[in-house]
Design an enzyme around this catalytic site. Structure first.
Site, PDB file in Angstrom:
ATOM      1  N   ASP A   1     -29.044 -32.790  12.198  1.00 22.22           N
ATOM      2  CA  ASP A   1     -30.111 -33.476  11.479  1.00 22.22           C
ATOM      3  C   ASP A   1     -29.543 -34.716  10.804  1.00 22.22           C
ATOM      4  OD1 ASP A   1     -32.222 -34.084   9.442  1.00 22.22           O
ATOM      5  OD2 ASP A   1     -33.082 -32.229  10.213  1.00 22.22           O
TER       6      ASP A   1
ATOM      7  N   THR B   1     -33.352 -37.648   7.206  1.00 18.66           N
ATOM      8  CA  THR B   1     -34.248 -38.727   6.788  1.00 18.66           C
ATOM      9  C   THR B   1     -34.931 -38.259   5.499  1.00 18.66           C
ATOM     10  OG1 THR B   1     -36.174 -37.803   7.908  1.00 18.66           O
ATOM     11  CG2 THR B   1     -34.730 -39.244   9.219  1.00 18.66           C
TER      12      THR B   1
ATOM     13  N   THR C   1     -46.373 -31.603  20.263  1.00 14.01           N
ATOM     14  CA  THR C   1     -47.622 -31.472  19.499  1.00 14.01           C
ATOM     15  C   THR C   1     -48.838 -31.502  20.421  1.00 14.01           C
ATOM     16  OG1 THR C   1     -49.033 -32.742  18.010  1.00 14.01           O
ATOM     17  CG2 THR C   1     -47.393 -33.980  19.164  1.00 14.01           C
TER      18      THR C   1
ATOM     19  N   TYR D   1     -47.547 -42.152  16.656  1.00  9.59           N
ATOM     20  CA  TYR D   1     -46.834 -40.860  16.643  1.00  9.59           C
ATOM     21  C   TYR D   1     -47.096 -40.085  17.923  1.00  9.59           C
ATOM     22  CZ  TYR D   1     -46.217 -35.854  15.749  1.00  9.59           C
ATOM     23  OH  TYR D   1     -45.876 -34.526  15.860  1.00  9.59           O
ATOM     24  N   SER D   2     -48.387 -39.879  18.256  1.00 11.04           N
ATOM     25  CA  SER D   2     -48.678 -39.028  19.417  1.00 11.04           C
ATOM     26  C   SER D   2     -48.227 -39.699  20.705  1.00 11.04           C
ATOM     27  CB  SER D   2     -50.156 -38.643  19.454  1.00 11.04           C
ATOM     28  OG  SER D   2     -50.990 -39.761  19.435  1.00 11.04           O
ATOM     29  N   ALA D   3     -48.299 -41.051  20.755  1.00 11.26           N
ATOM     30  CA  ALA D   3     -47.830 -41.749  21.970  1.00 11.26           C
ATOM     31  C   ALA D   3     -46.321 -41.581  22.129  1.00 11.26           C
ATOM     32  CB  ALA D   3     -48.205 -43.223  21.897  1.00 11.26           C
TER      33      ALA D   3
ATOM     34  N   ASN E   1     -51.606 -28.147  14.332  1.00  9.13           N
ATOM     35  CA  ASN E   1     -51.117 -28.433  12.975  1.00  9.13           C
ATOM     36  C   ASN E   1     -50.537 -27.186  12.314  1.00  9.13           C
ATOM     37  OD1 ASN E   1     -53.088 -30.637  13.515  1.00  9.13           O
ATOM     38  ND2 ASN E   1     -52.511 -31.244  11.449  1.00  9.13           N
TER      39      ASN E   1
ATOM     40  N   LEU F   1     -51.452 -33.089   4.580  1.00 10.38           N
ATOM     41  CA  LEU F   1     -52.668 -32.737   3.840  1.00 10.38           C
ATOM     42  C   LEU F   1     -52.509 -31.516   2.919  1.00 10.38           C
ATOM     43  CD1 LEU F   1     -55.730 -33.251   3.352  1.00 10.38           C
ATOM     44  CD2 LEU F   1     -56.146 -31.554   5.145  1.00 10.38           C
TER      45      LEU F   1
ATOM     46  N   ILE G   1     -59.542 -37.480   0.525  1.00 11.57           N
ATOM     47  CA  ILE G   1     -60.097 -37.044   1.808  1.00 11.57           C
ATOM     48  C   ILE G   1     -60.456 -38.288   2.607  1.00 11.57           C
ATOM     49  CG2 ILE G   1     -62.048 -35.876   2.893  1.00 11.57           C
ATOM     50  CD1 ILE G   1     -61.735 -33.691   1.074  1.00 11.57           C
TER      51      ILE G   1
ATOM     52  N   PRO H   1     -57.076 -45.358  10.365  1.00 13.38           N
ATOM     53  CA  PRO H   1     -57.499 -46.074  11.569  1.00 13.38           C
ATOM     54  C   PRO H   1     -57.315 -45.188  12.812  1.00 13.38           C
ATOM     55  CG  PRO H   1     -55.861 -47.349  10.329  1.00 13.38           C
ATOM     56  CD  PRO H   1     -55.944 -46.000   9.687  1.00 13.38           C
TER      57      PRO H   1
HETATM   58  P1  NAD Z   1     -40.423 -32.947   9.685  1.00 14.36           P
HETATM   59  O1  NAD Z   1     -40.772 -34.385   9.532  1.00 14.36           O
HETATM   60  O2  NAD Z   1     -40.672 -32.012   8.556  1.00 14.36           O
HETATM   61  O3  NAD Z   1     -38.864 -32.815  10.031  1.00 14.36           O
HETATM   62  C1  NAD Z   1     -38.232 -33.632  10.972  1.00 14.36           C
HETATM   63  C2  NAD Z   1     -36.718 -33.441  10.832  1.00 14.36           C
HETATM   64  O4  NAD Z   1     -36.083 -34.283  11.824  1.00 14.36           O
HETATM   65  C3  NAD Z   1     -36.174 -33.856   9.474  1.00 14.36           C
HETATM   66  O5  NAD Z   1     -35.267 -32.876   8.999  1.00 14.36           O
HETATM   67  C4  NAD Z   1     -35.461 -35.178   9.758  1.00 14.36           C
HETATM   68  O6  NAD Z   1     -34.364 -35.416   8.890  1.00 14.36           O
HETATM   69  C5  NAD Z   1     -35.010 -34.970  11.199  1.00 14.36           C
HETATM   70  N1  NAD Z   1     -34.817 -36.253  11.912  1.00 14.36           N
HETATM   71  C6  NAD Z   1     -35.686 -37.296  11.970  1.00 14.36           C
HETATM   72  N2  NAD Z   1     -35.135 -38.294  12.690  1.00 14.36           N
HETATM   73  C7  NAD Z   1     -33.922 -37.850  13.121  1.00 14.36           C
HETATM   74  C8  NAD Z   1     -32.889 -38.436  13.908  1.00 14.36           C
HETATM   75  N3  NAD Z   1     -32.994 -39.676  14.394  1.00 14.36           N
HETATM   76  N4  NAD Z   1     -31.783 -37.688  14.162  1.00 14.36           N
HETATM   77  C9  NAD Z   1     -31.659 -36.421  13.660  1.00 14.36           C
HETATM   78  N5  NAD Z   1     -32.587 -35.848  12.882  1.00 14.36           N
HETATM   79  C10 NAD Z   1     -33.708 -36.556  12.617  1.00 14.36           C
HETATM   80  O7  NAD Z   1     -41.150 -32.463  11.020  1.00 14.36           O
HETATM   81  P2  NAD Z   1     -41.819 -31.051  11.356  1.00 14.36           P
HETATM   82  O8  NAD Z   1     -43.186 -31.046  10.827  1.00 14.36           O
HETATM   83  O9  NAD Z   1     -40.851 -29.983  10.993  1.00 14.36           O
HETATM   84  O10 NAD Z   1     -41.917 -31.161  12.946  1.00 14.36           O
HETATM   85  C11 NAD Z   1     -40.837 -30.725  13.774  1.00 14.36           C
HETATM   86  C12 NAD Z   1     -41.211 -30.971  15.228  1.00 14.36           C
HETATM   87  O11 NAD Z   1     -42.397 -30.255  15.549  1.00 14.36           O
HETATM   88  C13 NAD Z   1     -41.501 -32.436  15.548  1.00 14.36           C
HETATM   89  O12 NAD Z   1     -40.959 -32.723  16.809  1.00 14.36           O
HETATM   90  C14 NAD Z   1     -43.017 -32.521  15.578  1.00 14.36           C
HETATM   91  O13 NAD Z   1     -43.462 -33.532  16.468  1.00 14.36           O
HETATM   92  C15 NAD Z   1     -43.370 -31.135  16.084  1.00 14.36           C
HETATM   93  N6  NAD Z   1     -44.686 -30.616  15.656  1.00 14.36           N
HETATM   94  C16 NAD Z   1     -45.038 -30.635  14.335  1.00 14.36           C
HETATM   95  C17 NAD Z   1     -46.259 -30.100  13.941  1.00 14.36           C
HETATM   96  C18 NAD Z   1     -46.674 -30.063  12.490  1.00 14.36           C
HETATM   97  O14 NAD Z   1     -47.805 -29.686  12.185  1.00 14.36           O
HETATM   98  N7  NAD Z   1     -45.784 -30.378  11.542  1.00 14.36           N
HETATM   99  C19 NAD Z   1     -47.123 -29.567  14.901  1.00 14.36           C
HETATM  100  C20 NAD Z   1     -46.726 -29.576  16.249  1.00 14.36           C
HETATM  101  C21 NAD Z   1     -45.498 -30.092  16.605  1.00 14.36           C
HETATM  102  P1  TYD Z   2     -51.894 -34.566   8.390  1.00 18.22           P
HETATM  103  O1  TYD Z   2     -51.457 -33.433   7.520  1.00 18.22           O
HETATM  104  O2  TYD Z   2     -51.325 -35.934   8.125  1.00 18.22           O
HETATM  105  O3  TYD Z   2     -51.670 -34.115   9.907  1.00 18.22           O
HETATM  106  P2  TYD Z   2     -52.141 -34.827  11.301  1.00 18.22           P
HETATM  107  O4  TYD Z   2     -52.537 -36.232  11.011  1.00 18.22           O
HETATM  108  O5  TYD Z   2     -50.924 -34.729  12.153  1.00 18.22           O
HETATM  109  O6  TYD Z   2     -53.288 -33.984  11.800  1.00 18.22           O
HETATM  110  O7  TYD Z   2     -53.481 -34.678   8.267  1.00 18.22           O
HETATM  111  C1  TYD Z   2     -54.315 -33.585   8.565  1.00 18.22           C
HETATM  112  C2  TYD Z   2     -55.752 -34.065   8.462  1.00 18.22           C
HETATM  113  O8  TYD Z   2     -56.034 -34.376   7.093  1.00 18.22           O
HETATM  114  C3  TYD Z   2     -56.024 -35.346   9.245  1.00 18.22           C
HETATM  115  O9  TYD Z   2     -57.334 -35.272   9.803  1.00 18.22           O
HETATM  116  C4  TYD Z   2     -55.939 -36.438   8.214  1.00 18.22           C
HETATM  117  C5  TYD Z   2     -56.430 -35.753   6.950  1.00 18.22           C
HETATM  118  N1  TYD Z   2     -55.851 -36.197   5.671  1.00 18.22           N
HETATM  119  C6  TYD Z   2     -56.693 -36.494   4.584  1.00 18.22           C
HETATM  120  O10 TYD Z   2     -57.953 -36.426   4.691  1.00 18.22           O
HETATM  121  N2  TYD Z   2     -56.122 -36.864   3.407  1.00 18.22           N
HETATM  122  C7  TYD Z   2     -54.770 -36.979   3.253  1.00 18.22           C
HETATM  123  O11 TYD Z   2     -54.298 -37.354   2.150  1.00 18.22           O
HETATM  124  C8  TYD Z   2     -53.917 -36.667   4.367  1.00 18.22           C
HETATM  125  C9  TYD Z   2     -52.422 -36.779   4.240  1.00 18.22           C
HETATM  126  C10 TYD Z   2     -54.517 -36.283   5.551  1.00 18.22           C
END
Ligand code: NAD
Ligand code: TYD
Length: 358
Positions: A36, A39, A137, A162-164, A191, A202, A218, A293
């Site tokens: 890790d 960041t 994701t 992000y998704s792209a 999520n 959120l 919201i 957006p």
């Molecule tokens: P997070 O942002 O909490 O953690 C990301 C971690 O990656 C951090 O510890 C950061 O320090 C590390 N990191 C970032 N850039 C790095 C780099 N260049 N080199 C080494 N380490 C680096 O993310 P998360 O929510 O735990 O998500 C983890 C994975 O799961 C991601 O790939 C995300 O796309 C995927 N994912 C997340 C969700 C969600 O709801 N959080 C849902 C589906 C998939």
């Molecule tokens: P988020 O937790 O950022 O996850 P993702 O964008 O990956 O789905 O947001 C979840 C939902 O909540 C999304 O529809 C955006 C909305 N949201 C708010 O309405 N208010 C907020 O302050 C945040 C961070 C997200």
């Protein structure tokens, strides 16, 4: 398949990665190496309960640094890699996409090349059993209307930077399997929510703002829908796919918990009204703000493949998981204080030196 003894986990100091590491160290006899960069989203305090384990090692390494990644593979000789490191916040990707392109695309490419080199040098069962597990994701599929679910066959239509960037990384992983035979599995999850979640997302943002009497923002009308999964259920699904998933396949992971954002926020407020009555009604803090957006309207996962093929099902409902989560944030004030003050980054600097800089 031989038992996996040493697993390299990228992003293990993040929200989901730390849940995966805690499960491995608490529930199995595996060795884990956490790679890790730390960041703003990486927090070693999330691993404080397990980091004294002799089966845990930490490498502060950027996954875009090919020489360092190669060294980690050489020194640790892992049996499998679980790749979670990423830039993960949609709003940040809209205001500054560069890091997302760098880490999520170039970083995944760097890991794929290092893993391919490592795998090419393995022999026998070690080679046959090696796995590159890419964690992704459901946002790669784009946005749904009122009906339908994302399946593994849904066409990719990512809408945010992000998704792209995650979609690009999924395609690279697929290509490394088809072109080079690298043994890969990919998972696409909905999520997540739960303990140790950075309060820019959120659910933790709303819990902490509500506790502190701050506005609960919201976006738009609050009618966007997300499909919520408790983080430990995701971690369990990931371990199952690593162990039993079919090579080259993808698995969708989700808990069939579709909620509008307004419902989520109102439920958190209701739990807090009960646990912290002095701030009730917390829903008076709800504030409608300008929409994100390109805000995707609805995500919903069809998880029947992982359920039918691998026997996975979530243990938490949204009600049980959300209550646990709110209680966790109320009880873990040190972690919360560290994250909200930024202290966790000073703690990292005091406790760890960057190996590449020494
Ligand atoms: P997070 O942002 O909490 O953690 C990301 C971690 O990656 C951090 O510890 C950061 O320090 C590390 N990191 C970032 N850039 C790095 C780099 N260049 N080199 C080494 N380490 C680096 O993310 P998360 O929510 O735990 O998500 C983890 C994975 O799961 C991601 O790939 C995300 O796309 C995927 N994912 C997340 C969700 C969600 O709801 N959080 C849902 C589906 C998939
Ligand atoms: P988020 O937790 O950022 O996850 P993702 O964008 O990956 O789905 O947001 C979840 C939902 O909540 C999304 O529809 C955006 C909305 N949201 C708010 O309405 N208010 C907020 O302050 C945040 C961070 C997200």
């Amino acid at each position: 398949m031989i038992p996996m003894k040493k697993i390299l986990v990228t992003g293990g100091a993040g929200f989901i990665g730390s849940a995966v590491l805690r499960q491995f160290l608490n529930e199995t006899d595996c060795h884990v190496v956490n790679v890790d960069k730390l960041t703003y989203a990486g927090n070693l305090q999330s691993l404080a309960s397990v980091s004294d384990s002799p089966r845990y090692a930490f490498e502060k390494v950027d996954i875009c640094d090919a020489a360092e990644v190669a060294r980690v593979f050489r020194e640790h000789q892992p049996d499998a890699l679980m790749h979670l490191a990423a830039e993960s916040h949609v709003d940040r990707s809209i205001s500054g996409p560069a890091e997302f392109i760098q880490t999520n695309i170039f970083g995944t490419y760097t890991l794929l090349e290092a893993a391919r080199n490592h795998w090419n040098n393995l022999e026998g069962d070690k080679k046959a059993d090696f796995r590159f597990h890419h964690i992704s994701t459901d946002e790669v599929y784009g946005s749904l209307g009122d009906e339908g679910f994302f399946t593994e066959d849904t066409a990719y239509k990512p809408n945010s930077p992000y998704s792209a960037s995650k979609a690009s990384s999924d395609h690279l992983v697929r290509a490394w399997h088809h072109s080079y035979g690298l043994p890969v599995v990919t998972t696409n999850c909905s999520n997540n929510y739960g303990p140790y979640h950075f309060p820019e997302k959120l659910i933790p943002l709303v819990i902490l703002n509500a506790v502190n009497g701050k506005p609960l923002p919201i976006y738009g009308k609050g009618d966007n829908i997300r499909d919520w999964l408790y983080v430990d259920d995701h971690a369990r699904a990931l371990r199952l796919v690593l162990e039993k998933g079919t090579l080259g396949e993808t698995y969708n992971i989700g808990g069939r918990n579709e909620k509008t954002n307004l419902e989520v926020v109102q439920t958190i407020c209701a739990i807090l009204d009960e646990l912290r009555p002095q701030g009730a009604p917390h829903s008076q803090l709800i504030t409608y703000v300008t929409d994100r957006p390109g805000h995707d309207m609805r995500y919903a996962i069809d998880a029947s493949k992982i359920a039918n093929d691998l026997g996975w099902k979530p243990l938490e409902t949204f009600d049980t998981g959300l209550r646990k989560t709110v209680q966790w944030y109320l009880s873990n004030t040190d972690w919360v204080q560290g994250v909200t003050s930024g202290d966790y980054q000073n703690w990292v600097q005091q406790n760890y030196t960057n190996r590449s800089a020494t």
